[in-house]
Scaffold this motif. Structure first.
Motif, PDB file in Angstrom:
ATOM      1  N   THR A 270       0.961  -1.078  -0.122  1.00 20.88           N
ATOM      2  CA  THR A 270       0.065  -0.099  -0.113  1.00 20.88           C
ATOM      3  C   THR A 270       0.839   1.256  -0.103  1.00 20.88           C
ATOM      4  OG1 THR A 270      -1.286  -1.206   1.287  1.00 20.88           O
ATOM      5  CG2 THR A 270      -1.796   1.271   1.153  1.00 20.88           C
TER       6      THR A 270
ATOM      7  N   THR B  17       0.135   7.444  -0.104  1.00 18.76           N
ATOM      8  CA  THR B  17      -1.218   8.433  -0.713  1.00 18.76           C
ATOM      9  C   THR B  17      -2.446   7.415  -0.251  1.00 18.76           C
ATOM     10  OG1 THR B  17       0.223   9.047  -2.503  1.00 18.76           O
ATOM     11  CG2 THR B  17      -2.116   9.401  -2.780  1.00 18.76           C
ATOM     12  N   GLU B  18      -2.375   6.057  -0.377  1.00 17.90           N
ATOM     13  CA  GLU B  18      -3.584   5.274  -0.128  1.00 17.90           C
ATOM     14  C   GLU B  18      -3.851   5.353   1.107  1.00 17.90           C
ATOM     15  OE1 GLU B  18      -3.282   1.932  -3.851  1.00 17.90           O
ATOM     16  OE2 GLU B  18      -1.990   1.810  -2.253  1.00 17.90           O
TER      17      GLU B  18
ATOM     18  N   THR C 128      -5.313   8.591   2.135  1.00 20.10           N
ATOM     19  CA  THR C 128      -6.740   8.706   1.476  1.00 20.10           C
ATOM     20  C   THR C 128      -7.863   8.045   2.557  1.00 20.10           C
ATOM     21  OG1 THR C 128      -5.714   8.735  -0.789  1.00 20.10           O
ATOM     22  CG2 THR C 128      -7.954   8.243  -0.571  1.00 20.10           C
TER      23      THR C 128
END
Ligand code: NAD
Length: 288
Positions: free
Chosen positions: A73, A76-77, A80
């Motif tokens: 992962t 950014t994920e 988010t």
């Protein structure tokens, strides 16, 4: 007579109180406090910690959701997901299980969590509030240690306290909590000279160094309250603390064992922080 402070039994008492409080909150608001845990990767110890937290939350009536993300992962994920959880009114507490994979900027992730939902108390805003004495989220392990100390002695004013270890998650907030309790506090660490002499001054000694059994009876003041935060796995697979339990127990007033000492209180304080977050977000006064 020296006292063994069984954190597991004290934790059990707190958890029953929290379960009752959650039931009352549910009855009055129609909502249950909710904790969302984010875990990235497959670190076996982290998987166990997260399972324990989830189980404890469910037992207390706290709604618990675990977001298990693969090791690949991206930053950014993760950010988010945290943003979504921050904005979700149904989520009261967010915990990002540490350590995160090396390629992830962990401080940036910790700082992305809204301070009002930061049930670990690791956000700089909450650590700052601890310094200024304002109400904030208090990191779970030191918060649990203070509760254990107060089981032995309620008023700590004027006592000499020594904290061995200066990590951001245990040592530093522990020292600040003891200062807020009017102790005269010394923080010792790996570069401290004459550690034995420093420790011998302590009426309250909290050890969080991650060094198996390295605090021996010659380092402890007669009648001290000793809290052993360390969790070390020995070659034979058994767990031990940072304090040499057998030699120190007869000398001190009270000592936590490992296991069954600080560990269960850490998880309990996570539940407490989740209820605290729920109450503040819903402008409910807590009456514990
Ligand atoms: P850390 O490695 O981040 O910090 C250790 C600290 O100990 C450092 O500040 C270092 O200066 C100090 N130290 C190391 N060797 C020393 C020495 N010989 N003399 C004096 N100081 C020394 O560790 P941490 O995250 O603060 O955790 C400390 C211990 O507590 C570990 O064993 C960890 O597993 C345990 N822990 C337990 C719980 C719990 O719930 N029971 C929670 C967090 C950490």
């Amino acid at each position: 007579m020296s006292e063994i402070i069984y954190g597991n039994l004290i934790a059990e008492k707190y958890r029953l109180k929290i379960r009752d409080e959650v039931a009352r909150l549910k009855a009055s608001t129609g909502k249950s406090p909710a904790l969302d845990v984010v875990i990235v990767g497959e670190d076996p110890a982290s998987q166990i910690y997260v399972r324990n937290k989830e189980k404890a939350a469910v037992e207390a009536g706290i709604r618990s959701t675990v977001h298990r993300l693969p090791a690949e992962t991206t930053q950014t994920e993760i950010l988010t997901l945290i943003e979504e959880l921050n904005l979700d009114p149904e989520v009261n507490g967010i915990l990002v299980q540490l350590p995160l994979p090396k390629k992830i900027n962990a401080p940036a992730v910790v700082e992305a969590v809204f301070p009002s939902k930061d049930v670990d108390g690791f956000h700089p805003v909450n650590l700052g509030r601890l310094m200024t004495g304002e109400r904030g989220m208090i990191p779970c392990t030191p918060k649990g240690c203070l509760k254990l100390i107060k089981e032995v002695r309620e008023d700590l004013t004027g006592l000499s306290a020594v904290v061995v270890g200066r990590s951001t998650i245990v040592g530093k907030p522990m020292a600040q909590l003891l200062l807020n309790e009017n102790c005269t506090v010394t923080t010792a660490h790996s570069k401290t000279k004459n550690l034995a002499e420093v420790c011998r001054r302590a009426d309250v000694l909290v050890v969080a160094a991650g060094r198996p059994r390295f605090i021996t009876d010659d380092m402890v003041k007669e009648g001290a309250i000793v809290i052993d935060v360390g969790i070390n796995r020995l070659e034979n697979g058994k767990l031990c603390g940072d304090v040499d339990f057998e030699s120190v127990l007869p000398k001190c007033a009270a000592l936590t064992p490992v296991p069954k000492g600080v560990g269960p209180m850490t998880v309990t304080m996570l539940l407490d922080n989740t209820v605290e977050a729920f109450c503040r977000q819903n402008v409910i006064e807590r009456n514990l």
